[in-house]
Design an enzyme around this catalytic site. Structure first.
Site, mmCIF file in Angstrom:
data_model
loop_
_atom_site.group_PDB
_atom_site.id
_atom_site.type_symbol
_atom_site.label_atom_id
_atom_site.label_comp_id
_atom_site.label_asym_id
_atom_site.label_seq_id
_atom_site.Cartn_x
_atom_site.Cartn_y
_atom_site.Cartn_z
ATOM 1 N N ASP A 171 1.010 -1.100 -0.085
ATOM 2 C CA ASP A 171 0.091 -0.166 -0.438
ATOM 3 C C ASP A 171 1.079 1.301 0.276
ATOM 4 O OD1 ASP A 171 1.289 0.168 2.858
ATOM 5 O OD2 ASP A 171 -1.065 0.326 3.549
ATOM 6 N N SER A 172 1.927 1.022 0.097
ATOM 7 C CA SER A 172 3.805 2.286 -0.598
ATOM 8 C C SER A 172 2.758 2.950 -1.641
ATOM 9 C CB SER A 172 4.723 2.007 -0.403
ATOM 10 O OG SER A 172 4.789 0.683 -0.644
ATOM 11 N N ASP A 174 -0.792 -6.300 -0.481
ATOM 12 C CA ASP A 174 -1.197 -5.389 0.880
ATOM 13 C C ASP A 174 -2.496 -5.185 1.150
ATOM 14 O OD1 ASP A 174 -0.082 -4.737 3.231
ATOM 15 O OD2 ASP A 174 1.120 -3.045 2.366
ATOM 16 N N LYS A 182 -1.481 -9.311 2.701
ATOM 17 C CA LYS A 182 0.202 -9.306 4.093
ATOM 18 C C LYS A 182 -1.102 -8.173 4.975
ATOM 19 C CE LYS A 182 2.868 -4.981 3.852
ATOM 20 N NZ LYS A 182 2.593 -4.539 4.809
ATOM 21 N N GLU A 224 -1.528 -5.125 8.237
ATOM 22 C CA GLU A 224 -0.426 -5.101 9.426
ATOM 23 C C GLU A 224 -1.186 -5.562 11.037
ATOM 24 O OE1 GLU A 224 0.479 -0.450 8.758
ATOM 25 O OE2 GLU A 224 1.359 -1.721 6.193
ATOM 26 N N GLU A 244 9.833 -4.014 10.144
ATOM 27 C CA GLU A 244 9.354 -3.128 9.841
ATOM 28 C C GLU A 244 10.400 -1.629 10.833
ATOM 29 O OE1 GLU A 244 7.360 -0.996 6.852
ATOM 30 O OE2 GLU A 244 8.182 0.971 7.635
HETATM 31 O O1 KIV Z 1 3.206 -0.566 1.205
HETATM 32 C C1 KIV Z 1 5.093 -1.875 1.749
HETATM 33 O O2 KIV Z 1 4.832 -0.803 0.515
HETATM 34 C C2 KIV Z 1 4.846 -2.106 2.346
HETATM 35 C C3 KIV Z 1 6.567 -2.604 2.879
HETATM 36 C C4 KIV Z 1 7.461 -1.370 3.357
HETATM 37 C C5 KIV Z 1 6.808 -3.772 3.719
HETATM 38 O O3 KIV Z 1 4.592 -2.466 3.419
#
Ligand code: KIV
Length: 296
Positions: A53-54, A92, A122, A124, A191
């Site tokens: 989600d970056s 994510d 994924k 969090e 992280e």
């Molecule tokens: O959103 C993302 O890119 C991440 C990574 C930095 C692990 O969660």
């Protein structure tokens, strides 16, 4: 050189990641947000591609990861799975897509698997996330955990800063990682965690840890595509290593293109289509006739 852990054709089997941990082979993960990037990561022998989600910051222009929506992340994940064939593609789950209830988390996770072709998702955090992990894993969806600096809750954590830097906080992080493994996660991202703490977590878990700012003792590493390639303008975190400066290269190419267009030196003959002489003569004669008729 092909460096997949598995010699079988097609997708890297998920259990292979745990095998790699036990063989002491490092796992390579990178983020990607579109099909060409997924294809390049595949060609480079990357093991896992995370559609992070970056993306909210790197490709959608937001200042945090919070605004990313499920619809946006599904589109990006679908593009990556079209490009990345062998690597496992993990989507994510964005903020708001799994916090409300196990049911809504499962509905959203199913979208990533069915509509976007993700191999897993994924999530969090720990705490309430543990029940979500159990619900998703119970439905057959592989889940990667993520503890330490969890950007979706950066405000609560006091900003984008390292976590687990007191004995008490390190112990909580360690317990959270173990709880995620017990809940069924196939891997856990650590992280911005002190290297010594990440190493102890990695020893304690039987599933692989993937570090980002967590030292070399993790079972694998992940970097954000734009950070790794020098495509992101924002300030880089301490843990980023830039392997290329593609931003500067892209700008150089665009400036050269703009200069050519303004000077009339692009397009050249080779970029241009022709028409046979007799067809052109016919076209011009008809055009002249039309003009003459209009003038009468
Ligand atoms: O959103 C993302 O890119 C991440 C990574 C930095 C692990 O969660």
């Amino acid at each position: 050189m092909t460096r997949y852990a598995s010699t079988a054709g097609g997708k890297l089997p998920l259990p292979e990641l745990a095998e790699m941990k036990h063989r002491g082979e490092k796992i390579v993960m990178v983020t990607a947000y579109d099909a060409p990037s997924g294809r390049l990561a595949d060609a480079a022998g990357v093991d896992v591609v995370l559609v992070g989600d970056s993306a909210a910051m790197t490709v959608l222009g937001h200042t945090s990861t919070v605004p990313a929506t499920v619809d946006e992340m599904v589109v990006l994940t679908r593009a990556v799975t079209r490009g990345a064939v062998r690597p496992l593609v993990i989507a994510d789950m964005p903020f708001g897509s799994f916090q409300v209830s196990d049911e809504s988390a499962l509905e959203n996770a199913i979208r990533f698997v069915k509509e976007a072709g993700a191999d897993g998702v994924k999530l969090e955090g720990a705490g309430p996330t543990l029940s979500r992990v159990r619900a998703l894993v119970g439905a057959g969806i592989p889940v990667m955990g993520h503890v330490g600096l969890t950007p979706q809750s950066a405000t609560m954590l006091g900003g984008f800063k390292a976590q687990g830097r007191t004995a008490g906080k390190a112990q909580r992080l360690y317990d959270d990682a173990l709880a995620l493994e017990q809940a069924g996660c196939f891997s856990v991202v650590l992280e911005a965690v002190p290297a010594a703490v990440a190493a102890r977590v990695t020893e304690a878990l039987s599933v692989p840890t993937i570090g980002i700012g967590a030292g070399v003792g993790c079972d694998g590493q992940v970097l954000v595509w734009h950070d790794l390639l020098g495509l992101y303008d924002g300030a880089a975190a301490r843990f980023v290593k830039r392997y290329a400066d593609l931003g500067a290269e892209v700008r150089r190419a665009l400036e050269a293109y703009a200069a050519d267009v303004r000077a009339g030196t692009f397009p050249e003959q080779q970029h241009t289509y022709s028409i046979p002489d007799d067809e052109l003569a016919l076209f011009e004669a008809e055009l002249d006739q039309t003009v003459r008729t209009r003038q009468r």
